[in-house]
Enzyme design. Structure first.
Site, PDB file in Angstrom:
ATOM      1  N   LYS A 299       4.585   5.075   5.109  1.00  0.00           N
ATOM      2  CA  LYS A 299       3.936   3.765   5.152  1.00  0.00           C
ATOM      3  C   LYS A 299       3.900   3.186   6.557  1.00  0.00           C
ATOM      4  O   LYS A 299       3.568   2.012   6.740  1.00  0.00           O
ATOM      5  CB  LYS A 299       4.641   2.820   4.180  1.00  0.00           C
ATOM      6  CG  LYS A 299       4.594   3.329   2.737  1.00  0.00           C
ATOM      7  CD  LYS A 299       5.316   2.420   1.765  1.00  0.00           C
ATOM      8  CE  LYS A 299       5.290   3.001   0.349  1.00  0.00           C
ATOM      9  NZ  LYS A 299       5.947   2.135  -0.648  1.00  0.00           N
TER      10      LYS A 299
ATOM     11  N   ARG B 270      11.948  -3.350  -9.048  1.00  0.00           N
ATOM     12  CA  ARG B 270      10.588  -2.869  -9.260  1.00  0.00           C
ATOM     13  C   ARG B 270      10.397  -2.472 -10.718  1.00  0.00           C
ATOM     14  O   ARG B 270      11.328  -2.019 -11.389  1.00  0.00           O
ATOM     15  CB  ARG B 270      10.296  -1.645  -8.371  1.00  0.00           C
ATOM     16  CG  ARG B 270      10.455  -1.880  -6.888  1.00  0.00           C
ATOM     17  CD  ARG B 270       9.474  -2.904  -6.346  1.00  0.00           C
ATOM     18  NE  ARG B 270       8.089  -2.486  -6.513  1.00  0.00           N
ATOM     19  CZ  ARG B 270       7.423  -1.707  -5.639  1.00  0.00           C
ATOM     20  NH1 ARG B 270       8.037  -1.284  -4.544  1.00  0.00           N
ATOM     21  NH2 ARG B 270       6.168  -1.393  -5.848  1.00  0.00           N
TER      22      ARG B 270
ATOM     23  N   PRO C 117       0.825  -1.203   0.000  1.00  0.00           N
ATOM     24  CA  PRO C 117       0.000   0.000   0.000  1.00  0.00           C
ATOM     25  C   PRO C 117       0.864   1.261   0.000  1.00  0.00           C
ATOM     26  O   PRO C 117       1.901   1.314   0.666  1.00  0.00           O
ATOM     27  CB  PRO C 117      -0.791  -0.120   1.308  1.00  0.00           C
ATOM     28  CG  PRO C 117      -0.800  -1.582   1.613  1.00  0.00           C
ATOM     29  CD  PRO C 117       0.521  -2.097   1.120  1.00  0.00           C
ATOM     30  N   GLU C 118       0.435   2.270  -0.771  1.00  0.00           N
ATOM     31  CA  GLU C 118       1.165   3.540  -0.793  1.00  0.00           C
ATOM     32  C   GLU C 118       0.700   4.404   0.377  1.00  0.00           C
ATOM     33  O   GLU C 118      -0.248   4.071   1.095  1.00  0.00           O
ATOM     34  CB  GLU C 118       0.984   4.212  -2.144  1.00  0.00           C
ATOM     35  CG  GLU C 118       1.444   3.295  -3.275  1.00  0.00           C
ATOM     36  CD  GLU C 118       1.938   4.018  -4.522  1.00  0.00           C
ATOM     37  OE1 GLU C 118       2.291   5.196  -4.447  1.00  0.00           O
ATOM     38  OE2 GLU C 118       1.990   3.359  -5.582  1.00  0.00           O
TER      39      GLU C 118
END
Length: 344
Positions: A52, A333, A2-3
């Site tokens: 986060k 990524r 989750p951002e």
């Protein structure tokens, strides 16, 4: 993972659902038994996010003033005081962490916040229907309210048994929140919170987020700006979607060295991220495409064109210049960019 906007929404949800209430705290799985015991019977004062990381404040009584140690904050009125009887729960969801909720009809909550999400960008991160409001939306597996199950009337509700390996359960008379699979779950005092926050870069969603700290951190480094935007010690809360989209919107190549990006352009990135992430907090969506750039009609098979310029649009035409979107793995990524719009 989750951002940052998701964690801010989660903090708001926990504050709304449990703020000012004395909770039963347990660790059904047993891996957080000592921490849960130290929090059991205390009052949840409120919750905040930094990037986060979720920080939840507990105290023996509800009238204890508090603020997140290590900087200005949005809750509480007192100055930082290491002697104040406030204990902090820190949670980082990581790749697999999730909160699930259940309760009676007064406890209107999302079914789940966090992983797993079945589709990229779906509203599994949706928490509040509107910031600080009393209604919460139950959206975890799509764009409707399926996830919310009917609940009995107040006074008739009984907490369900834990499902899966529940690391932490927060329980009030009206509802429960279960945490599973977090990367981090620990109890900290004020100095421990400060130590964590010192490792983090500024958060564009926090009132104490300092754009100049971000600018200076990038301009000191030779690493590519696309990698630096994902470095939580440089800027907190930005993930893969926001990274790709703000660089496209700013016309900045993800491969240019940080020390070669002008202060003006870096400030432009920060100033672009703030409203984009605020929109994410308000709605639960990550949407970055300006209305005038949304194609009409949205091409079949390219539904992302209604929400994102480049993210997950490899080989499809850039919404601004028509150049096919490129993709490359960088530091483990997937990185998306437009070679036409992002040449420098």
């Amino acid at each position: 993972m989750p951002e940052g906007h998701t964690i801010h929404r989660l903090a708001a949800a926990l504050s709304e659902l449990f703020g000012g209430r004395r909770l039963h705290v347990s660790s059904p799985q047993g891996r957080f038994a000592a921490g849960a015991e130290s929090l059991d019977g205390q009052v949840l004062l409120g919750a905040e996010a930094h990037g986060k990381h979720l920080f939840v404040a507990f105290a023996p009584e509800a009238d204890v003033p508090f603020r997140l140690p290590g900087g200005a904050c949005t809750v509480g009125e007192a100055d930082d005081d290491a002697s104040a009887p406030v204990t902090w729960l820190r949670v980082h969801l990581g790749l697999y962490g999730s909160w699930t909720f259940d309760g009676d009809s007064t406890f209107t909550a999302p079914h789940a916040i966090g992983a797993p999400r079945r589709r990229v960008g779906e509203r599994g991160e949706h928490a509040l229907a509107h910031g600080g409001g009393s209604a919460l939306s139950g959206l975890s597996g799509g764009d409707d309210a399926a996830g919310l199950s009917p609940a009995p009337s107040p006074g008739q509700w009984r907490a369900p048994g834990p499902r899966g390996a529940v690391r932490l359960r927060l329980e009030s008379e009206h509802g429960v929140a279960d945490l599973t699979g977090p990367a981090a779950c620990e109890v900290l005092d004020a100095s421990g919170v400060v130590a964590v926050r010192r490792r983090l870069g500024p958060d564009p969603l926090r009132p104490d987020g300092d754009a100049q700290v971000f600018v200076d951190a990038v301009r000191r480094r030779r690493k590519a700006v696309g990698e630096l935007l994902m470095d939580q010690s440089v800027i907190s809360g930005v993930g893969n979607i926001y990274r790709a989209e703000t660089l496209l919107r700013g016309g900045v190549s993800p491969f240019v060295a940080g020390n070669r990006v002008s202060e003006k352009r870096l400030r432009g990135l920060w100033e672009d991220l703030v409203p984009l992430m605020e929109y994410g907090v308000a709605t639960g969506f990550i949407t970055t495409v300006d209305p005038e750039d949304v194609p009409e009609p949205v091409p079949a098979g390219d539904e992302e064109a209604a929400r994102w310029y480049v993210y997950h649009r490899t080989g499809r035409p850039c919404l601004r210049c028509g150049t096919p979107v490129s993709e490359k793995e960088v530091a483990g990524r997937r990185l998306f960019w437009c070679p036409g719009c992002q040449r420098r």
